[in-house]
Design an enzyme around this catalytic site. Sequence first.
Site, PDB file in Angstrom:
ATOM      1  N   HIS A   1      10.377  37.598   3.654  1.00 43.55           N
ATOM      2  CA  HIS A   1      11.858  37.283   2.969  1.00 43.55           C
ATOM      3  C   HIS A   1      12.743  37.113   3.803  1.00 43.55           C
ATOM      4  O   HIS A   1      13.345  37.777   4.763  1.00 43.55           O
ATOM      5  CB  HIS A   1      12.030  38.494   2.059  1.00 43.55           C
ATOM      6  CG  HIS A   1      13.865  37.784   1.487  1.00 43.55           C
ATOM      7  ND1 HIS A   1      13.558  36.774  -0.208  1.00 43.55           N
ATOM      8  CD2 HIS A   1      14.098  38.748   1.265  1.00 43.55           C
ATOM      9  CE1 HIS A   1      14.596  36.847   0.080  1.00 43.55           C
ATOM     10  NE2 HIS A   1      15.892  38.336   0.635  1.00 43.55           N
TER      11      HIS A   1
ATOM     12  N   GLY B   1       0.687  -1.094   0.451  1.00 38.82           N
ATOM     13  CA  GLY B   1       0.461  -0.047  -0.053  1.00 38.82           C
ATOM     14  C   GLY B   1       1.036   1.325  -0.031  1.00 38.82           C
ATOM     15  O   GLY B   1       2.109   1.625   1.262  1.00 38.82           O
TER      16      GLY B   1
ATOM     17  N   GLY C   1      -4.822   1.121   3.630  1.00 38.52           N
ATOM     18  CA  GLY C   1      -5.996   2.097   4.571  1.00 38.52           C
ATOM     19  C   GLY C   1      -6.617   1.394   5.600  1.00 38.52           C
ATOM     20  O   GLY C   1      -5.891   0.866   6.878  1.00 38.52           O
TER      21      GLY C   1
END
Length: 465
Positions: A452, A183, A270
């Site tokens: 920034h 999976g 899952g």
Amino acid sequence: MSIQTDLIIIGAGPGGYRAAAHAAQHGLKVVVFEQAQVGGTCLNEGCIPTKAMARNAEIVQTLKESALFGLDNLSYDFNFPQVIARKNEVLTQLRAGIDTLLSHPGITVVRAEARFVDAHTVRAVCCDDIATNETEYTAPAIIVATGSVSKQLRLKEPASRPVLDSSDLLSIDHCPRSLCIIGAGVIGMEFASIFSAFGTEVTVVEFLKECLPALDSDIAKRLRKVLEKRGVTFNLQCGVTAITPEGVTFMNKKGKEETVQAEEVLMAVGRAPRVFDHFQNAGFDYDARTGIKVDDNYETTVPGIFAIGDVNGRQMLAHAAEMQGLRVVDYILERQQSADTSHLSPLTSHLEIMPAAIFTNPEAACVGKTEDQLKAEGADYECRKAFHRANGKALAMNEPEGMLKLLSEPNAGRILGCHVFGAHAADMVQEVSALMCRQTTVAQLRQMVHIHPTLSEIVLAAAEQ
């Protein structure tokens, strides 16, 4: 003995304990049932323990690249038992925090299994070596938050060797030399990333065409390629046919049979809603595969009974369970004020905008529609991309691998989705998720100042394309 209360919650996972605290803060008397550890799947078997181990893996991966940071001839001994010990310490600390949260005077915690007697009554079943004690609790409102369990493949013949699930692998006492993961969803990919960093030879077998099917396919492919460069072997479009002492046997996409040998095998196909036969006594509709049927207020087909989190099968995410629980409590409080519920608003769009993250290294994250979905719908949309390799902070961090995809309505309109892989992917998707909740357009995003140098500038860079 019968005890009357305002609200019964079955399960003390993220949805259950948050709902209990919210209800108690607003004056409701709450009884919470938990037969195992508080914290649910997320804390004990999923989100938190895997993230603790992922942090260890991240450090190991960084050490492998130490020469880039001026650390020549670095050597170390990898202590796997310490990895597990640190993970357990984190869980203990967080459980203590939840116990404190549930110590509110309006909350009673019953350490027992809760079984429905009827639509308004549950029985506490406590079993030990001495006796069985049963007490009944009644309330006008009941929230079912029983979580989920690991799925298993249906093979022609049962596995003839031990197969681990995620809980087993999180408590393993050694680092396996080789690991075959069945999976390539979130669970499989996170463990592939973690154990490959630890030095394990990892092979992934996946039935579908690509890993992480819920993710944008372009993003999923790029993430897979990074893990392949780090030594993870992927066998896609391969259906497992047998698990034997010799290994995991599967049919490859050319129709030929192959077998992968591995010291350990992880079943990561899952999770399924955790439902019980005694739900029949309450009378609401549910299915072992899809979970408990609920409406947009998370109310079942029986008025006064609600289901939140994994057990309703809608969105198997801890933060989804939390928000659903808060929504249910608000609904209960509003309904108590008036018998007429027509004034209540339906599920808000904010609960439909559900971000999610996969904590591989590098991370992946998403919110909203994928480009594949928009194409399938025939929708008009715009797609903008920005890359980590063009971002100053990413290069300074030695994190050049990554891409952000921003989807919107035409003409720089409303944001429809965002999909990212790379360092700090979850943080960037969280920003976009908040913007989507406010119906923000790409044109408006362009006008928002970003610090920034930060990786969040990648979001702005995509908007400016």
